[in-house]
Write a protein that holds these residues in place. Structure first.
Motif, short mmCIF file in Angstrom:
data_model
loop_
_atom_site.label_atom_id
_atom_site.label_comp_id
_atom_site.label_asym_id
_atom_site.label_seq_id
_atom_site.Cartn_x
_atom_site.Cartn_y
_atom_site.Cartn_z
N ASP A 73 -15.40 -0.90 -5.82
CA ASP A 73 -14.28 -0.52 -5.04
C ASP A 73 -14.52 0.92 -4.33
OD1 ASP A 73 -13.87 1.08 -7.40
OD2 ASP A 73 -11.82 1.00 -7.33
N ARG B 121 -11.69 2.15 -2.27
CA ARG B 121 -10.58 1.20 -1.61
C ARG B 121 -9.56 1.21 -2.31
NH1 ARG B 121 -8.53 -3.84 -1.93
NH2 ARG B 121 -8.48 -5.17 -0.10
N GLU C 63 -5.78 -2.94 1.76
CA GLU C 63 -6.42 -3.95 2.82
C GLU C 63 -6.55 -3.29 3.97
OE1 GLU C 63 -4.25 -7.64 2.88
OE2 GLU C 63 -4.64 -8.27 0.64
N ASP C 64 -7.60 -3.80 4.67
CA ASP C 64 -7.93 -3.28 5.99
C ASP C 64 -7.98 -1.84 6.09
OD1 ASP C 64 -8.63 -4.22 8.59
OD2 ASP C 64 -6.78 -3.80 9.42
N TYR D 45 -12.66 1.37 3.69
CA TYR D 45 -13.34 0.85 2.85
C TYR D 45 -13.54 -0.69 3.44
CZ TYR D 45 -15.54 -1.47 -1.40
OH TYR D 45 -16.17 -2.11 -2.21
N ASP D 46 -12.56 -1.34 3.61
CA ASP D 46 -12.77 -2.70 4.00
C ASP D 46 -13.48 -3.25 5.33
OD1 ASP D 46 -11.39 -3.82 1.63
OD2 ASP D 46 -9.71 -4.31 2.59
N ARG D 47 -13.22 -2.00 6.16
CA ARG D 47 -13.85 -2.06 7.62
C ARG D 47 -15.35 -2.21 7.29
NH1 ARG D 47 -10.89 -1.26 12.02
NH2 ARG D 47 -12.83 -2.43 12.89
#
Length: 201
Positions: A143, A166, A169-170, A173-175
């Motif tokens: 993460d 992380r 969501e979104d 990190y997720d990008r």
């Protein structure tokens, strides 16, 4: 209530309340990030490690016994992936011309390929070629993540680095993780005879 209501402006300027909460640290140069941070992230990961740098050359130079450490991680069930540039591609040749240094991009890639060759039969270690990440390196460790956007004709160690964690969501990190996933899915197997197939969707 929104953070703007709950937190006075002075507090909000010192306490992260938005997407920037995922930024653990920021360094103006990649080599300003201590090698101990890299070691801690590599050794602490248990599920997945992805090295999506165009050459990934420096990790072999800065991390002692990296091949053995990664092989042991893979044996314990951690997925280890490398995404590197093709040393013979036009993208690589153009980057070599821009950098104009004796230790060329292609040479640095081949050093990584030589190191990977020694551990390619370790279950859980995979590698693919991509020409789509010449300007952005993403290294994920469960993460957490280290990201380097490459500047102009500077070498990787001269470009900035972000350490991300992380938290939702979104976020940041997720990008960047989605970017690394796309590179992997569209990548070309480095070892065509290892049973790896390229996914394009």
């Amino acid at each position: 209530m929104s953070p703007e209501v709950l937190w006075p402006k002075a507090v909000r300027s010192a306490v992260k309340t938005g997407p920037d909460r995922e930024i653990v640290s920021a360094y103006p140069y990649r080599n300003a990030c201590p090698t101990s941070v890299w070691a801690s992230l590599i050794d602490g990961a248990s599920q997945q490690i992805t090295f999506a740098g165009y050459t990934n050359y420096f990790v072999w130079q800065e991390q002692p016994r990296l091949a053995a450490r990664l092989a042991r991680k893979a044996q314990d069930g951690c997925a280890v992936r490398f995404i590197v540039g093709d040393p013979d591609s036009e993208v690589t040749r153009r980057r070599e011309a821009a950098e104009a240094v004796p230790l060329t991009v292609g040479t640095r890639i081949r050093i990584t390929l030589d190191a990977l060759e020694k551990i390619k039969h370790s279950p859980g270690i995979e590698a693919r070629f991509s020409d789509e990440h010449i300007a952005l390196s993403v290294f994920t460790f469960d993460d957490q993540m280290l990201v380097t956007p490459h500047i102009s004709n500077l070498l990787g160690h001269e470009s900035p680095l972000l350490h991300l964690r992380r938290l939702g969501e979104d976020g940041l990190y997720d990008r960047f993780a989605a970017h690394a996933t796309a590179l992997w899915q569209n990548g070309r197997p480095i070892w065509p005879d290892d049973g790896t197939t390229t996914t394009t969707s």
